[in-house]
Design a protein around this motif. Structure first.
Motif, short mmCIF file in Angstrom:
data_model
loop_
_atom_site.label_atom_id
_atom_site.label_comp_id
_atom_site.label_asym_id
_atom_site.label_seq_id
_atom_site.Cartn_x
_atom_site.Cartn_y
_atom_site.Cartn_z
N LEU A 24 6.02 -4.54 -8.54
CA LEU A 24 5.70 -3.32 -9.27
C LEU A 24 4.24 -2.91 -9.09
CD1 LEU A 24 7.75 -3.84 -12.54
CD2 LEU A 24 8.31 -2.41 -10.56
N VAL A 25 3.36 -3.89 -8.94
CA VAL A 25 1.96 -3.56 -8.63
C VAL A 25 1.89 -2.84 -7.28
CG1 VAL A 25 -0.26 -4.57 -7.94
CG2 VAL A 25 0.86 -5.34 -10.03
N LEU A 26 2.65 -3.32 -6.31
CA LEU A 26 2.67 -2.68 -4.99
C LEU A 26 3.21 -1.26 -5.07
CD1 LEU A 26 1.95 -3.27 -2.07
CD2 LEU A 26 4.28 -4.13 -1.72
N VAL A 27 4.31 -1.09 -5.79
CA VAL A 27 4.90 0.25 -5.94
C VAL A 27 3.93 1.19 -6.65
CG1 VAL A 27 6.72 1.58 -7.06
CG2 VAL A 27 7.27 -0.57 -5.91
N ASN A 28 3.36 0.71 -7.76
CA ASN A 28 2.41 1.55 -8.49
C ASN A 28 1.14 1.78 -7.69
OD1 ASN A 28 3.04 2.17 -11.65
ND2 ASN A 28 4.21 0.43 -10.89
N GLY A 29 0.79 0.81 -6.81
CA GLY A 29 -0.34 1.02 -5.92
C GLY A 29 -0.12 2.20 -5.01
N PHE A 30 1.08 2.30 -4.42
CA PHE A 30 1.40 3.45 -3.60
C PHE A 30 1.46 4.73 -4.44
CE2 PHE A 30 2.64 0.43 -0.32
CZ PHE A 30 2.31 1.12 0.84
N ASN A 31 1.92 4.60 -5.67
CA ASN A 31 1.96 5.73 -6.59
C ASN A 31 0.58 6.36 -6.74
OD1 ASN A 31 2.46 7.50 -8.74
ND2 ASN A 31 2.65 5.88 -10.25
N TYR A 32 -0.40 5.53 -7.10
CA TYR A 32 -1.75 6.06 -7.33
C TYR A 32 -2.50 6.31 -6.03
CZ TYR A 32 -1.03 5.29 -12.27
OH TYR A 32 -0.54 5.36 -13.55
N PHE A 177 -3.24 11.63 5.29
CA PHE A 177 -2.02 11.78 4.50
C PHE A 177 -0.85 11.07 5.16
CE2 PHE A 177 -4.07 15.68 2.64
CZ PHE A 177 -3.96 15.30 1.32
N VAL A 178 -0.70 11.22 6.47
CA VAL A 178 0.44 10.64 7.17
C VAL A 178 0.39 9.11 7.14
CG1 VAL A 178 1.57 10.42 9.42
CG2 VAL A 178 0.70 12.64 8.67
N ILE A 179 -0.78 8.54 7.43
CA ILE A 179 -0.91 7.09 7.51
C ILE A 179 -0.73 6.44 6.14
CG2 ILE A 179 -2.56 5.23 7.99
CD1 ILE A 179 -3.64 7.01 10.27
N VAL A 180 -1.16 7.11 5.09
CA VAL A 180 -1.01 6.57 3.73
C VAL A 180 0.41 6.75 3.22
CG1 VAL A 180 -1.66 6.97 1.32
CG2 VAL A 180 -3.43 6.75 3.08
N GLY A 181 1.07 7.84 3.60
CA GLY A 181 2.38 8.16 3.02
C GLY A 181 3.56 7.40 3.60
N LEU A 182 3.62 7.27 4.91
CA LEU A 182 4.83 6.73 5.55
C LEU A 182 5.19 5.29 5.18
CD1 LEU A 182 4.79 8.32 9.12
CD2 LEU A 182 6.14 8.97 7.12
N PRO A 183 4.23 4.36 5.00
CA PRO A 183 4.63 2.99 4.64
C PRO A 183 5.42 2.89 3.34
CG PRO A 183 2.37 3.01 5.41
CD PRO A 183 2.79 4.44 5.26
N GLY A 184 5.25 3.84 2.43
CA GLY A 184 5.99 3.80 1.18
C GLY A 184 7.48 3.95 1.37
N VAL A 185 7.90 4.65 2.42
CA VAL A 185 9.33 4.81 2.70
C VAL A 185 9.96 3.46 3.03
CG1 VAL A 185 11.04 5.97 4.14
CG2 VAL A 185 8.94 7.18 3.48
N ALA A 186 9.26 2.66 3.85
CA ALA A 186 9.76 1.32 4.19
C ALA A 186 9.77 0.41 2.96
CB ALA A 186 8.88 0.71 5.29
N LEU A 187 8.75 0.54 2.12
CA LEU A 187 8.71 -0.27 0.90
C LEU A 187 9.88 0.06 -0.02
CD1 LEU A 187 7.28 -2.27 -0.99
CD2 LEU A 187 5.90 -0.36 -1.84
N ALA A 188 10.30 1.30 -0.05
CA ALA A 188 11.42 1.71 -0.90
C ALA A 188 12.69 0.94 -0.54
CB ALA A 188 11.66 3.21 -0.78
N ALA A 190 12.84 -2.06 0.96
CA ALA A 190 12.65 -3.47 0.59
C ALA A 190 12.78 -3.67 -0.91
CB ALA A 190 11.27 -3.94 1.06
N LEU A 191 12.30 -2.72 -1.70
CA LEU A 191 12.37 -2.82 -3.16
C LEU A 191 13.82 -2.85 -3.63
CD1 LEU A 191 10.48 -2.71 -5.74
CD2 LEU A 191 11.10 -0.29 -5.82
N LYS A 192 14.63 -1.97 -3.09
CA LYS A 192 16.03 -1.90 -3.48
C LYS A 192 16.76 -3.20 -3.15
CE LYS A 192 20.05 -0.43 -4.70
NZ LYS A 192 20.41 -0.54 -6.13
N ALA A 193 16.36 -3.86 -2.07
CA ALA A 193 17.05 -5.07 -1.62
C ALA A 193 16.66 -6.32 -2.42
CB ALA A 193 16.78 -5.31 -0.15
#
Length: 453
Positions: A24-32, A177-188, A190-193
């Motif tokens: 959740l820290v990782l997810v919220n890290g991408f959030n902020y 924007f691109v370099i910061v944004g795209l890794p979150g899609v892969a994290l999504a 992994a989070l679900k799994a």
């Protein structure tokens, strides 16, 4: 595990609790991170797209807050019945993709719309992730647990300006924007799994259905709690002040002291990132240590922090040399971030178990709709008005002579001086709002009657 912890039978965190917090820290890290990356990029965006400070305030404030606010309550209601890991994973993919799309913006409207969808996705993050933490940790563990998840705020505050400043300097603001944004899609994915919803598992084992909940009844329950009403407005004022100061800190140091984008990135990383990290864990530790029977420390610490922050920011934005300004900026952000863990814990402690996502969503409405949406807009508008007054000839001439805040030839120096004066005026004005937040947090602590679980 949760029932045992709620009864006070578990003093130490389990390994899975640690894993949940880390995820959740990782997810919220991408959030902020996705939210804050815009702040360091404002100056090149302003120059490239010929924007005003008011338009920057609109992109940082209302553009983000509109769909964030509209989405947060229905998503919170969904989270009270549905699988929160699915909701969180989907939301992460949406806001990460929208962040990357900001890099393709060719106009103010395009950037505004992209930020709308960043807000749409991030509206799901707080009610789902905070309620998951509340389900995994009992009341007297929540201060440090919320401090851990809240550490994502200053961590992002450290990474965003450094990464954004470096990437924008080397390859331009669009690639940032691109370099910061795209890794979150892969994290999504992994989070679900890997992450499970403890409430869903508990119901399956017990053969229970989701507890029905009426939204209006939940709101009436919160509105009847005087401590929560004061708490709501305290968060609104705090969100207004923090968003206003944080969004434009990099712009202030660039304009006032003539720094480069990378230099301002280092300043903001130190002032907002490392300082905020210290304040977050200090607040979490002290609030748990002195919680008492009613947990008033979770409200008193933000009150003290808000008052100190107001004083320290007023000093920060009136210093003639940047090292002194940086020193006070660091102290100010230690003070503001005393609230990061404590307000989250306070909201969950004041909430009945069945409506924790809704309580988190209502709290974030205060922070975003009445806070984030307004704070940057106030600073940007006051900055433009003051700059126009400082620049000879009035608003029309300033806008014509200084597109994107920059002028050419003989007007260049006057444009720069007026832009710096305008930014200083806007930031000084919003710093006073911290004292309103201090008052509301204090009243909430005074009105708190309920004992901790």
């Amino acid at each position: 595990m949760t029932a045992t912890a709620e009864a006070g039978g578990r003093a130490r965190w389990t390994r899975y609790q640690v894993f949940v917090l880390a995820a959740l820290v990782l997810v919220n890290g991408f959030n902020y991170l996705d939210r804050a990356i815009l702040n360091i990029l404002q100056e090149p965006i302003k120059a490239d797209l010929a924007l005003t400070d008011t338009q920057l305030g609109m992109i940082s404030g209302p553009a983000f807050a509109i769909l964030y606010t509209l989405a947060s309550v229905p998503i919170a209601r969904w989270a009270q019945r549905g699988d929160r890991t699915t909701i969180l994973s989907l939301a992460l993919a949406i806001w990460s993709g929208a962040t990357a799309a900001c890099g393709a913006a060719m106009s103010y409207v395009h950037l505004f719309v992209s930020r709308l969808f960043v807000g749409l996705g991030e509206g799901a993050c707080s009610p789902t992730s905070y309620s998951l933490v509340a389900d995994y940790f009992p009341a007297r563990q929540r201060g440090m647990a919320m401090a851990a998840i809240s550490a994502s705020i200053p961590i992002a505050g450290f990474v965003a300006p450094l990464a954004g400043g470096f990437i924008a300097h080397e390859w331009g603001w669009r690639w940032a924007f691109v370099i910061v944004g795209l890794p979150g899609v892969a994290l999504a994915v992994a989070l679900k799994a890997t992450l499970r919803d403890p409430r869903k598992a508990g119901r399956a084992a017990a053969g229970e259905a989701a507890r029905p909940s009426n939204f209006l009844a939940d709101i009436r329950l919160l509105a009847a709690n005087r401590a929560f009403v004061f708490f709501f407005f305290a968060n609104a004022f705090m969100g207004m002040a923090i968003s206003g100061t944080n969004v434009f800190t990099a712009s202030y140091f660039i304009r006032q002291y003539g720094m480069s984008l990378r230099e301002a990135g280092v300043i903001v990383a130190l002032g907002l990132g490392l300082a905020g990290l210290a304040g977050t864990f200090l607040g979490g530790f002290l609030s748990d240590r002195f919680a008492g029977e009613r947990g008033r420390s979770y409200l008193i610490l933000p009150s003290v922090g808000a008052g100190l922050a107001g004083c320290l920011f007023l000093v920060t934005f009136t210093r003639e040399i940047w090292p002194v300004a940086l020193a006070f900026l660091i102290l100010a952000n230690v003070a503001t971030d005393l609230k990061n863990a404590t307000v989250l814990a306070a909201a969950q402690n004041m909430s009945p178990d069945h409506m924790r996502p809704t309580t988190a969503a209502v709290t974030m409405i205060a922070v975003t709709l009445l806070g984030t949406a307004i704070g940057p807009l106030i600073v940007g508008t006051l900055s433009d008005l003051t700059a126009a007054r400082e620049f000879a000839g009035g608003l029309g001439d300033f806008a014509a002579a200084c597109p994107g805040g920059r002028g050419a030839g003989a007007a260049a120096a006057a444009c720069a001086e007026a832009s710096a004066a305008g930014m200083r005026a806007g930031l000084l004005a919003i710093s006073g709002v911290y004292f309103a937040a201090m008052t509301m947090f204090g009243l909430s602590a005074w009105a708190l009657k309920e004992r901790l679980n």
